[in-house]
Design an enzyme around this catalytic site. Structure first.
Site, PDB file in Angstrom:
ATOM      1  N   ASP A 133     -30.626  19.817  -4.514  1.00  0.00           N
ATOM      2  CA  ASP A 133     -29.744  19.237  -4.962  1.00  0.00           C
ATOM      3  C   ASP A 133     -29.650  18.084  -6.141  1.00  0.00           C
ATOM      4  O   ASP A 133     -29.818  18.398  -7.232  1.00  0.00           O
ATOM      5  CB  ASP A 133     -28.815  18.526  -3.717  1.00  0.00           C
ATOM      6  CG  ASP A 133     -27.160  17.984  -4.120  1.00  0.00           C
ATOM      7  OD1 ASP A 133     -26.700  18.857  -5.017  1.00  0.00           O
ATOM      8  OD2 ASP A 133     -26.625  17.539  -3.309  1.00  0.00           O
ATOM      9  N   PHE A 189     -20.685  22.493  -2.155  1.00  0.00           N
ATOM     10  CA  PHE A 189     -20.987  22.370  -0.786  1.00  0.00           C
ATOM     11  C   PHE A 189     -21.053  23.737   0.052  1.00  0.00           C
ATOM     12  O   PHE A 189     -19.985  24.392  -0.118  1.00  0.00           O
ATOM     13  CB  PHE A 189     -20.147  21.424   0.168  1.00  0.00           C
ATOM     14  CG  PHE A 189     -21.014  20.978   1.468  1.00  0.00           C
ATOM     15  CD1 PHE A 189     -22.251  20.189   1.530  1.00  0.00           C
ATOM     16  CD2 PHE A 189     -20.803  21.828   2.787  1.00  0.00           C
ATOM     17  CE1 PHE A 189     -23.019  20.024   2.747  1.00  0.00           C
ATOM     18  CE2 PHE A 189     -21.469  21.673   3.926  1.00  0.00           C
ATOM     19  CZ  PHE A 189     -22.490  20.796   3.923  1.00  0.00           C
ATOM     20  N   LYS A 225     -29.184  23.476  -7.287  1.00  0.00           N
ATOM     21  CA  LYS A 225     -27.839  23.053  -7.916  1.00  0.00           C
ATOM     22  C   LYS A 225     -28.215  22.408  -9.051  1.00  0.00           C
ATOM     23  O   LYS A 225     -28.349  21.190  -9.205  1.00  0.00           O
ATOM     24  CB  LYS A 225     -26.902  22.074  -6.884  1.00  0.00           C
ATOM     25  CG  LYS A 225     -26.441  23.017  -5.905  1.00  0.00           C
ATOM     26  CD  LYS A 225     -25.741  21.920  -4.973  1.00  0.00           C
ATOM     27  CE  LYS A 225     -25.241  22.470  -3.706  1.00  0.00           C
ATOM     28  NZ  LYS A 225     -24.543  21.294  -2.611  1.00  0.00           N
ATOM     29  N   GLY A 283     -33.407  23.266   7.729  1.00  0.00           N
ATOM     30  CA  GLY A 283     -32.466  24.263   6.849  1.00  0.00           C
ATOM     31  C   GLY A 283     -33.163  25.538   6.331  1.00  0.00           C
ATOM     32  O   GLY A 283     -32.587  26.369   6.162  1.00  0.00           O
ATOM     33  N   GLU A 332     -38.098  25.433   0.633  1.00  0.00           N
ATOM     34  CA  GLU A 332     -36.905  24.536   0.891  1.00  0.00           C
ATOM     35  C   GLU A 332     -35.810  25.510   0.754  1.00  0.00           C
ATOM     36  O   GLU A 332     -35.810  26.571   0.170  1.00  0.00           O
ATOM     37  CB  GLU A 332     -37.143  23.431  -0.143  1.00  0.00           C
ATOM     38  CG  GLU A 332     -36.114  22.464  -0.168  1.00  0.00           C
ATOM     39  CD  GLU A 332     -35.844  21.680   1.210  1.00  0.00           C
ATOM     40  OE1 GLU A 332     -35.567  22.422   2.328  1.00  0.00           O
ATOM     41  OE2 GLU A 332     -36.096  20.343   1.076  1.00  0.00           O
ATOM     42  N   ASP A 333     -34.563  24.927   1.555  1.00  0.00           N
ATOM     43  CA  ASP A 333     -33.411  25.553   1.447  1.00  0.00           C
ATOM     44  C   ASP A 333     -32.498  25.182   0.277  1.00  0.00           C
ATOM     45  O   ASP A 333     -32.025  26.022  -0.518  1.00  0.00           O
ATOM     46  CB  ASP A 333     -32.647  25.187   2.794  1.00  0.00           C
ATOM     47  CG  ASP A 333     -32.447  23.617   2.828  1.00  0.00           C
ATOM     48  OD1 ASP A 333     -32.912  22.991   2.079  1.00  0.00           O
ATOM     49  OD2 ASP A 333     -31.479  23.451   3.739  1.00  0.00           O
ATOM     50  N   ASP A 376     -26.510  23.944   7.350  1.00  0.00           N
ATOM     51  CA  ASP A 376     -25.546  23.521   8.393  1.00  0.00           C
ATOM     52  C   ASP A 376     -24.410  22.530   7.748  1.00  0.00           C
ATOM     53  O   ASP A 376     -24.394  22.132   6.546  1.00  0.00           O
ATOM     54  CB  ASP A 376     -26.250  22.640   9.270  1.00  0.00           C
ATOM     55  CG  ASP A 376     -26.563  21.257   8.870  1.00  0.00           C
ATOM     56  OD1 ASP A 376     -27.170  21.236   7.844  1.00  0.00           O
ATOM     57  OD2 ASP A 376     -26.464  20.147   9.550  1.00  0.00           O
ATOM     58  N   ARG A 414     -25.547  27.406  11.194  1.00  0.00           N
ATOM     59  CA  ARG A 414     -26.996  27.595  10.690  1.00  0.00           C
ATOM     60  C   ARG A 414     -27.170  29.213  10.876  1.00  0.00           C
ATOM     61  O   ARG A 414     -27.990  29.677  10.285  1.00  0.00           O
ATOM     62  CB  ARG A 414     -28.209  26.829  11.359  1.00  0.00           C
ATOM     63  CG  ARG A 414     -28.158  25.254  10.904  1.00  0.00           C
ATOM     64  CD  ARG A 414     -29.511  24.751  11.317  1.00  0.00           C
ATOM     65  NE  ARG A 414     -29.617  23.400  11.247  1.00  0.00           N
ATOM     66  CZ  ARG A 414     -29.644  22.625  10.210  1.00  0.00           C
ATOM     67  NH1 ARG A 414     -29.921  23.122   9.113  1.00  0.00           N
ATOM     68  NH2 ARG A 414     -29.611  20.987  10.585  1.00  0.00           N
TER      69      ARG A 414
END
Ligand code: 5GP
Length: 182
Positions: free
Chosen positions: A109, A158, A137, A50, A105-106, A165, A171
């Protein structure tokens, strides 16, 4: 920016534009540069899949040509014993002892992946670990983990695009989209 996007039967709406993303990536890169010890040439770890697009923009904005860039994957598989699910970092074959590490990092969560990754890396005795994420988040946290540097704090919905993705797709999108709620 298209108005709505349908992926696998789900509808997404525009959330963060390419311009806004680049503006925040630039800001976060400057923040990281200032936070690094003088003369540091860190090892940058881009977490696949990601983070590939964020990392590409972030490292160019960071502008540290002495910094090495490595690509790691955090794989999970079912353990053979009763320990259940086991995760490990793949692709990090070099010695990181005494190095300044920057994890790219993408999205954070629950924070479970980030915590486990940092725990694994700490065993290899780096000088420091800094965690940079495109998205965070905070309301989804199960760990209380707070990334060191965040481009965007977002609600627990989301999202897709700019490397993130849905079922391996989308992506490539330049913008970030959020799932549409009725
Ligand atoms: P955590 O361990 O923090 O719960 O999860 C992190 C991973 O979950 C991310 O690296 C990403 O793969 C996935 N993830 C969490 N939220 C989202 C989201 O909104 N969109 C996408 N595409 N992936 C997400």
């Amino acid at each position: 920016m298209d108005k709505e996007l349908k992926v696998n039967g789900l509808t997404f709406v525009p959330y963060l534009t390419e311009d806004k993303i680049h503006q925040e990536v630039k800001r976060v890169a400057a923040e990281v540069r200032e936070a690094l010890p003088a003369g540091s040439s860190p090892l940058l770890l881009c977490v696949l899949n990601g983070a590939f697009m964020f990392a590409a923009d972030f490292v160019r904005e960071l502008g540290l040509s002495d910094a090495k860039i490595n690509f790691v994957r955090y794989s999970s598989y079912d353990g053979t014993s009763s320990t259940g699910r086991v995760k490990e970092i793949l692709g990090l074959n070099e010695d990181i002892e005494g190095r300044d590490i920057i994890i790219i990092e993408d999205i954070v969560d629950t924070g479970l992946t980030a915590c486990k990754m940092i725990e694994d890396l700490k065993r290899r005795k780096p000088a420091s670990i800094r965690f940079v994420t495109l998205l965070h988040k905070p309301d989804s946290t199960k760990t209380g983990f707070v990334p060191d540097h965040v481009a965007f704090s977002i609600p627990p919905k989301f999202i897709i695009g700019y490397g993130l993705d849905l079922d391996g797709k989308v992506r490539n999108l330049r913008d970030i989209y959020v799932i549409k709620e009725d």
